[in-house]
Scaffold this active site. Structure first.
Site, mmCIF file in Angstrom:
data_model
loop_
_atom_site.group_PDB
_atom_site.id
_atom_site.type_symbol
_atom_site.label_atom_id
_atom_site.label_comp_id
_atom_site.label_asym_id
_atom_site.label_seq_id
_atom_site.Cartn_x
_atom_site.Cartn_y
_atom_site.Cartn_z
ATOM 1 N N SER A 1 0.823 -1.207 0.000
ATOM 2 C CA SER A 1 0.000 0.000 0.000
ATOM 3 C C SER A 1 0.856 1.256 0.000
ATOM 4 C CB SER A 1 -0.975 -0.035 1.179
ATOM 5 O OG SER A 1 -1.910 1.001 1.085
ATOM 6 N N ASP B 1 -3.150 6.705 -3.372
ATOM 7 C CA ASP B 1 -1.930 6.136 -2.818
ATOM 8 C C ASP B 1 -1.388 5.089 -3.794
ATOM 9 O OD1 ASP B 1 -3.653 3.996 -2.390
ATOM 10 O OD2 ASP B 1 -2.914 3.584 -0.370
ATOM 11 N N ASP C 1 -1.163 1.875 -4.255
ATOM 12 C CA ASP C 1 -1.954 0.756 -4.775
ATOM 13 C C ASP C 1 -3.392 1.152 -5.061
ATOM 14 O OD1 ASP C 1 -2.740 0.905 -2.091
ATOM 15 O OD2 ASP C 1 -3.100 -1.246 -1.951
ATOM 16 N N ASP D 1 -5.940 2.139 -3.403
ATOM 17 C CA ASP D 1 -7.116 1.808 -2.591
ATOM 18 C C ASP D 1 -7.520 2.968 -1.682
ATOM 19 O OD1 ASP D 1 -5.090 1.611 -0.695
ATOM 20 O OD2 ASP D 1 -5.732 -0.327 0.096
#
Length: 498
Positions: A104, A251, A253, A255
């Site tokens: 992440s 961000d 990734d 999500d």
């Protein structure tokens, strides 16, 4: 060895059982496969994806090959992918599990192994401990069988679903043209977000070129997290330069979604996650069935608890993390956490999804603009209706998770009776029973609140602050904001003194 924490494994890229490496990943996959077989899910489909971090592609292939050798039909997504696509694919394809290789918004030196169970929700206890035991029982070598990556048909279906959200959730009504400034923070969300905006009818997108293509070193930011100071400087400069209507930061990734808005003086600011959260909750509730459920976490603003019944909805509160929010209750139509995570379409993605949130907030801006209004106007209206809820977060970066836990234990042993001059009541969430039991301390005054907890993913101590100022009329808003800033400053001083 690494333990299953926030939805799976996360840690530094290094050799050994305490790091993310090819051995850790293959053993985790073999143990996870054994756990699935123990539950009579052997032979069920598994989805595997990855982001663009160092090692992610190699780890994803290894994961897919272990599951293939174990007799599971595997859909290996063909290129670096936003995490919510994997959550969507698990549900869409009827898979028994999914794995996304990602850390992440962690630093470039980290990676991770994020796990989804049947239905596309993150795993929760006791499954995490059970899988750990299966991993510990794995002996070397772990069998692997080659396979070909799948096509991108499920990715296209995900983008089609996101493009439908304005009609499904936003409802009917006039929409103005909107100009968007976008950064992907060197992650995998850039092109999918542009494609989603365009398909939804908002093609006027200007991107931060230096941060658009995936880069595993995140060269332009100290930490690839839109919440970190300085991370959105290039985005806000682009928004001001291009005359954008809003700014969107994903961000790495994709999500999480952070939103920036213009100020009356021509400057820009990023909304807090709680501000975006209540805006999207209101948007969703206005077209949801009566009694629909919205949810947030115990560290988020209390504003949603007041807005939900006022809009004919129900409210639920969970522990931090979307593994809990996705399971908040029947009739869930929206969930958010203050750390800029938003689940706007739980029927399709039972996790936070930055791209769908970005499309829906853009549509909200377009509908407000057609009426001559802005997101700032909406927030002012909430202050008049419910009082001015103003929050902040103090994140203390420490040398180890042990240090953060020690500070919490010191507070637990000798909790303050007042904070910033206001008497507070003390709640220790470790004393709670059932699902609300967690390592967090809550200090509640008549008009302020402080939550202190160690981070679940990084060596940090996190303090969540909120003050509420009454507002009698629109003309009172400037004075209320000044008072709220002063009171928040006092709360920040308390936290930093820890």
């Amino acid at each position: 060895m690494l333990r299953f924490g926030t939805a799976g494994l996360r840690g530094p890229l290094r050799d050994g059982a305490d790091g993310i490496n090819i051995t850790t990943v293959t053993r985790a996959s073999a143990g996870f496969a054994d756990w699935l077989r123990e539950r009579c899910l052997g032979g069920g489909a598994v989805v595997v994806g990855h982001d663009a971090r160092h090692g992610s592609a190699e780890f994803a292939v290894a994961t897919a090959e272990v599951f293939t050798a174990a007799g599971f039909p595997v859909t290996l997504l063909p290129y670096p992918m936003p995490t919510p696509v994997v959550a969507y694919a698990v549900r869409e394809l009827g898979a028994v599990a999914g794995v996304q290789i990602t850390a992440s918004h962690n630093p470039a030196t980290d990676n991770g192994y994020k796990v989804y169970l049947e239905g596309g929700a993150q795993l929760i206890a006791p499954a995490d401990a059970e899988i750990e035991r299966c991993i510990e029982a794995v002996t070397e070598p772990v069998a692997r069988a080659p396979l070909r990556p799948a096509g991108d048909a499920v990715v296209r279906r995900y983008l089609d679903r996101v493009a439908e959200l304005p009609a499904l959730i936003g409802g009917s009504g006039a929409r103005a043209e909107v100009r968007i400034a976008l950064t992907a923070l060197h992650g995998v969300g850039g092109q999918p977000a542009v494609d989603a905006f365009t398909a939804a009818g908002y093609p006027d997108v200007h991107v931060v070129g230096e941060q658009f293509e995936p880069h595993p070193d995140f060269p332009t930011v100290a930490f690839p997290n839109p919440e970190e100071p300085g991370a959105t400087d290039l985005l806000l400069a682009l928004a001001a330069r291009t005359g954008a209507d809003l700014a969107i930061a994903l961000d790495p990734d994709a999500d999480r979604c952070a939103v920036g808005i213009p100020q009356p003086d021509g400057s820009w600011r990023m909304l807090r996650g709680d501000e975006t959260g209540v805006l999207l909750a209101d948007c969703v509730l206005r077209t949801a069935p009566a009694g629909a459920l919205v949810a947030t976490t115990l560290v988020s603003s209390r504003l949603l608890a007041e807005l939900a019944p006022a809009r004919g909805g129900r409210y639920a509160e969970t522990l931090t993390g979307f593994k809990w929010l996705a399971r908040a209750g029947d009739g869930l139509v929206y969930a958010y956490e203050e750390a800029i995570g938003h689940c706007v379409d739980p029927a399709a993605v039972r996790d936070k999804d930055g791209i769908s949130a970005a499309v829906l907030v853009t549509d909200l801006v377009a509908r407000l603009k057609a009426k001559g209004r802005t997101l700032a106007d909406e927030l002012d209206d909430y202050a008049l209706e419910f009082g001015l809820h103003t929050g902040d977060q103090v994140s203390l970066r420490l040398t180890s998770a042990r240090e953060a836990a020690a500070i919490v234990e010191r507070l637990r042993a000798d909790p303050p009776k007042q904070i910033a001059g206001e008497p507070v009541e003390y709640t220790d969430q470790l004393q709670e029973r059932g699902r609300m039991r967690t390592d967090a301390l809550i200090f509640t005054g008549s008009t302020s609140r402080v939550v202190v907890r160690p981070s679940g993913t990084e060596p940090k101590l996190k303090c969540y602050l909120e003050v509420v100022e009454p507002v009698g009329a629109r003309a009172d808003l400037p004075a209320a904001r000044t008072a709220a800033r002063e009171r928040l400053a006092a709360l920040r001083d308390f936290c930093r003194a820890l």
